[in-house]
Design a protein around this motif. Sequence first.
Motif, PDB file in Angstrom:
ATOM      1  N   ALA A  14       2.038   7.335 -17.855  1.00 47.31           N
ATOM      2  CA  ALA A  14       3.167   7.886 -18.610  1.00 47.31           C
ATOM      3  C   ALA A  14       4.336   8.218 -17.682  1.00 47.31           C
ATOM      4  N   GLY A  15       4.050   8.835 -16.547  1.00 48.90           N
ATOM      5  CA  GLY A  15       5.112   9.169 -15.612  1.00 48.90           C
ATOM      6  C   GLY A  15       5.794   7.941 -15.050  1.00 48.90           C
ATOM      7  N   MET A  16       5.012   6.926 -14.725  1.00 51.50           N
ATOM      8  CA  MET A  16       5.572   5.681 -14.213  1.00 51.50           C
ATOM      9  C   MET A  16       6.503   5.041 -15.245  1.00 51.50           C
ATOM     10  N   SER A  28       6.388  23.232 -14.153  1.00 53.52           N
ATOM     11  CA  SER A  28       7.383  23.028 -13.107  1.00 53.52           C
ATOM     12  C   SER A  28       7.767  21.575 -12.896  1.00 53.52           C
ATOM     13  N   LEU A  29       7.019  20.633 -13.452  1.00 54.15           N
ATOM     14  CA  LEU A  29       7.284  19.229 -13.171  1.00 54.15           C
ATOM     15  C   LEU A  29       8.398  18.723 -14.065  1.00 54.15           C
ATOM     16  N   PHE A  34       6.743   8.934  -9.016  1.00 56.41           N
ATOM     17  CA  PHE A  34       6.778   9.955 -10.055  1.00 56.41           C
ATOM     18  C   PHE A  34       5.477   9.968 -10.854  1.00 56.41           C
ATOM     19  N   GLY A  35       4.893   8.785 -11.078  1.00 57.69           N
ATOM     20  CA  GLY A  35       3.600   8.747 -11.758  1.00 57.69           C
ATOM     21  C   GLY A  35       2.547   9.533 -11.003  1.00 57.69           C
ATOM     22  N   THR A  36       2.580   9.444  -9.683  1.00 53.42           N
ATOM     23  CA  THR A  36       1.640  10.200  -8.851  1.00 53.42           C
ATOM     24  C   THR A  36       1.847  11.702  -9.015  1.00 53.42           C
ATOM     25  N   ALA A  37       3.114  12.130  -9.069  1.00 55.72           N
ATOM     26  CA  ALA A  37       3.397  13.552  -9.271  1.00 55.72           C
ATOM     27  C   ALA A  37       2.847  14.028 -10.611  1.00 55.72           C
ATOM     28  N   VAL A  82       0.854  -1.178   0.000  1.00 57.36           N
ATOM     29  CA  VAL A  82       0.000   0.000   0.000  1.00 57.36           C
ATOM     30  C   VAL A  82       0.896   1.237   0.000  1.00 57.36           C
ATOM     31  N   ILE A  83       0.811   2.010  -1.069  1.00 58.72           N
ATOM     32  CA  ILE A  83       1.695   3.162  -1.247  1.00 58.72           C
ATOM     33  C   ILE A  83       0.887   4.431  -1.030  1.00 58.72           C
ATOM     34  N   PRO A  84       1.245   5.231  -0.031  1.00 58.84           N
ATOM     35  CA  PRO A  84       0.471   6.450   0.241  1.00 58.84           C
ATOM     36  C   PRO A  84       0.604   7.479  -0.873  1.00 58.84           C
ATOM     37  N   VAL A  85      -0.417   8.304  -1.014  1.00 61.87           N
ATOM     38  CA  VAL A  85      -0.444   9.367  -2.018  1.00 61.87           C
ATOM     39  C   VAL A  85      -0.454  10.704  -1.292  1.00 61.87           C
ATOM     40  N   PRO A  86       0.471  11.615  -1.615  1.00 58.48           N
ATOM     41  CA  PRO A  86       0.457  12.936  -0.959  1.00 58.48           C
ATOM     42  C   PRO A  86      -0.876  13.633  -1.180  1.00 58.48           C
ATOM     43  N   ALA A  87      -1.340  14.318  -0.158  1.00 59.04           N
ATOM     44  CA  ALA A  87      -2.634  15.006  -0.254  1.00 59.04           C
ATOM     45  C   ALA A  87      -2.558  16.160  -1.247  1.00 59.04           C
ATOM     46  N   LEU A  88      -3.626  16.328  -1.995  1.00 60.24           N
ATOM     47  CA  LEU A  88      -3.757  17.442  -2.933  1.00 60.24           C
ATOM     48  C   LEU A  88      -4.992  18.230  -2.520  1.00 60.24           C
ATOM     49  N   ALA A  89      -4.792  19.479  -2.167  1.00 60.80           N
ATOM     50  CA  ALA A  89      -5.910  20.302  -1.694  1.00 60.80           C
ATOM     51  C   ALA A  89      -6.980  20.421  -2.765  1.00 60.80           C
TER      52      ALA A  89
END
Length: 339
Positions: free
Chosen positions: A276-278, A324-325, A304-307, A253-260
């Motif tokens: 694509a990022g993955m 910026s990514l 990185f895919g999550t970003a 289980v990989i956590p995902v950073p919160a996005l407001a």
Amino acid sequence: MPVISICLSPGFQRSVVIDSLIPGEVNRLKSVIVDVAGKGVNVCRVLQRLGIEAFCLSQGGSNAGELMALARREELDLRLIPASGRLRTCTSIVETSLTAGRRVTELVEPSHPVDESCVNALSETLAALLPTASALVIAGSMAPGYPAGYPARLAGMARESGVPVLVDMQGADLLDTLAARPVVVKINLAEFAATFFPQRFGGGEHGGVLAQALVSPEILNAVADVSRNHVTSFVLTRGASSILLVRDGDVRVIPVPALAADQIINPIGSGDAFLAGMLAQLLTDRMSAWDRMPLQVLEKAIGFGTACAQSNARTLRPGFLEDSLGLPGLHSPLGESAP
């Protein structure tokens, strides 16, 4: 060596912005942007904007000239096989003045059928291109006219050529394609549940198992059981919640950073940006043994895919990234200004 991204249901994407949609009334739009669309198209676009050599192979139609004009304006490498049907237009309605935040409604047109000559030409074209490919991506549904099991046929061709395959599909198409041993299957958890145990876990694309903040032990065990029967790594997204990485009964289980919520403009296309990022990260890490890549390598790629997925959600246009990514060792993505 380029990535080949297959899109079997391409078309146009109209992204329209409105304060709030009032059913039954005249609604005046604030802005409209039209882009080339389709899951495989979005994957290709994001790869290119990350500096990865890629092109999208798809079918055209009677209005293919309009689609190619859009592709050329954004320097998207789109290669169309001639077809007689008209390419569809899908619409995303982005409401910006709701008290609960933005709301996005997607209107999806049916695809027109392709004829047998298009199917044969696409197969022959792919066979000629595979010897120089670094990976094959097959993402999304397929238009009527493609034979049952066609994605599995394309994946099998890649496997015979020694080209790693990554897929984003569900249902019978996925079940057939698993025989070709794709190295990664990326779908959301609701699609996985609907494919492998439709009677066991209820809910749709935005409900049921996908709406749960925490994954129950019952679901984790069911997912693990499925993975033991297939030689592939499953990456199961859950919207803004954690991601499941599953292989050979091992579930991480990989956590995902919160996005407001106020940062999210349009989440459509985020799954394609994630894939694509993955893949971009895996190619940058220069995988030598795709079939048995270490899970920690996949975890890094998932990060990185999550970003990329979150960057896409912060833009209006599906399948685009912010300025910026960037990915270490690769060029920064292009801007998302309208063509």
